[in-house]
Design an enzyme around this catalytic site. Structure first.
Site, short mmCIF file in Angstrom:
data_model
loop_
_atom_site.label_atom_id
_atom_site.label_comp_id
_atom_site.label_asym_id
_atom_site.label_seq_id
_atom_site.Cartn_x
_atom_site.Cartn_y
_atom_site.Cartn_z
CE LYS A 162 34.63 48.57 35.93
NZ LYS A 162 35.33 49.85 35.89
CE LYS A 220 38.31 43.30 41.23
NZ LYS A 220 38.56 44.17 40.09
CE LYS A 272 36.02 51.73 42.94
NZ LYS A 272 36.99 52.78 42.98
P1 AMP Z 1 39.70 50.83 40.82
O1 AMP Z 1 39.19 51.21 42.14
O2 AMP Z 1 39.03 49.64 40.24
O3 AMP Z 1 39.78 52.02 39.90
O4 AMP Z 1 41.19 50.35 41.03
C1 AMP Z 1 42.25 51.21 41.36
C2 AMP Z 1 43.54 50.43 41.49
O5 AMP Z 1 43.43 49.47 42.56
C3 AMP Z 1 43.91 49.59 40.25
O6 AMP Z 1 45.32 49.60 40.08
C4 AMP Z 1 43.42 48.23 40.59
O7 AMP Z 1 44.11 47.21 39.89
C5 AMP Z 1 43.70 48.16 42.08
N1 AMP Z 1 42.79 47.22 42.75
C6 AMP Z 1 41.42 47.26 42.77
N2 AMP Z 1 40.92 46.23 43.47
C7 AMP Z 1 41.99 45.51 43.91
C8 AMP Z 1 42.13 44.33 44.71
N3 AMP Z 1 41.06 43.68 45.21
N4 AMP Z 1 43.38 43.88 44.96
C9 AMP Z 1 44.47 44.52 44.49
N5 AMP Z 1 44.42 45.64 43.73
C10 AMP Z 1 43.19 46.13 43.44
#
Ligand code: AMP
Ligand code: TRP
Length: 344
Positions: free
Chosen positions: A122, A206, A209
């Site tokens: 990040k 991955k 967003k």
């Molecule tokens: P974030 O949007 O990064 O705050 O992620 C929120 C939740 O979604 C966390 O538990 C992440 O581990 C999960 N997450 C984010 N991106 C992915 C992905 N591509 N595949 C599976 N889980 C994800």
């Protein structure tokens, strides 16, 4: 990492997790996190929050942040979280998170944080211009979890390292203050085909967003037409689907689509292959598009319905924050006593 001989924790089991209000939610968040939250609320006492303190580790528009918080809450409700079962709240509304985080900053070691790969990703090339909060982010995450003495943490694969740090902080605190069973060693719940959903444009990245291409992800607020178009345009290879999981490993895009199909239909990847082996993407993609529309379009619609009534969302968040505080406050009071603060 460091080994601090754990002693069996005998408190109640409890689930905790959170998602940052820093952008539209996508299929990875839904399958890796939200769906698991909704399932676990029937099995254990469950706390699910909107991680707004974490969100401000990078700049957030003050005029938009509260609404982004409501959007995550609406997504939780649309994914099936029930506020009479799970405690749903904004992180910043429960001051104990920040209070425990400071004490944990004095427990965690610099060397432990230096190993965190998410900070490296990040902060990119401009580490020295990142906020200090971005660096200490995982320490706040440990406080989020341990302030409720949570034992189970459903997250996607990318959070594994932060959970290991949480366990190290719990172990060192228990050891340093001579209370071997005070904090539990929380377990990450990562398994299942939804734990790591990849980009629809690149099977080695991955779903995220921050990807500049909107065709790389399915957003929870996408219309049925958008969802179907994104599945149709997803990158694939010319081969038909194989018989075995081993043959999938060398084909990341095919593997990802099979994983998404499995997660959306509640089956294993092997079961999906049993049905589609030998069939090409001309058959598989339309089936996946139909399934994705069937499962996801109603989630987007329900989100919009909740967002049309922000008063109801605010009521749920406020009640959740009060309930969360009732559990968190005694932990912080005990911690202050253990640390030896005046008046504690
Ligand atoms: P974030 O949007 O990064 O705050 O992620 C929120 C939740 O979604 C966390 O538990 C992440 O581990 C999960 N997450 C984010 N991106 C992915 C992905 N591509 N595949 C599976 N889980 C994800
Ligand atoms: N870091 C998590 C993410 O980016 C969000 C988060 C903050 C979290 N605190 C948490 C997840 C505590 C689980 C438990 O997805």
């Amino acid at each position: 990492m460091t080994d601090h001989t754990p002693v069996a924790y005998t408190g109640p089991t409890r689930v905790l997790s959170g998602v940052q209000p820093s952008g539209a939610l996508h299929l990875g968040n839904y399958l890796g996190a939200l769906v698991k939250f909704a399932k676990l609320q029937h099995e254990m006492d469950t706390f699910i929050f909107v991680a707004d303190l974490h969100a401000i580790t990078v700049w957030q528009d003050p005029a938009a942040l509260a609404q982004q918080t409501r959007e995550i809450a609406a997504a939780y409700l649309a994914a099936g979280l029930d506020p009479t079962k799970a405690t749903i709240f904004p992180q910043s509304a429960v001051r104990e998170h920040s209070e425990l985080a400071w004490i944990f900053q004095c427990v965690a070691r610099l060397g432990w944080l230096d190993r965190m790969t998410q900070f490296k990703e990040k902060s990119g090339k401009h580490k020295e211009r990142s906020s200090v909060g971005l660096y200490t982010y995982p320490v706040l995450q440990a406080a989020d979890i341990l302030v409720y003495k949570a034992t189970h943490v459903p997250v996607g694969e990318d959070q594994k390292q932060h959970l290991e740090l949480t366990r190290d902080i719990a172990g060192k605190f228990n050891h340093d203050f001579g209370v071997p069973a005070f904090f539990p060693q929380p377990e990450p719940l990562i398994q299942g085909p939804g734990a790591r959903i990849m980009s629809l444009r690149d099977g080695s990245a991955k779903m995220s967003k921050s990807d500049p291409s909107d065709y790389s992800r399915i957003n929870l607020t996408d219309t049925a037409d958008d969802i179907a178009a994104k599945v149709r345009k997803a990158r694939t290879d010319p081969e038909p689907l194989p018989e075995t999981l081993e043959e999938l490993t060398a084909r990341p895009e095919a593997d990802n689509l099979v994983g998404i199909f499995a997660a959306l239909s509640g089956r294993t990847k092997a079961e999906v292959l049993a049905e589609y082996a030998g069939k090409g993407f001309g058959t598989f993609k339309p089936a996946l598009a139909d399934l994705a529309v069937e499962k996801l379009a109603p989630v987007g619609e329900t989100m919009r319905r909740f967002l049309a009534d922000p008063t109801e969302i605010d009521r749920i968040l406020k009640a959740g924050a009060e309930r969360a505080s009732d559990v968190a406050a005694p932990t912080v009071a005990e911690v202050k006593k253990l640390v030896g603060f005046w008046g504690a």
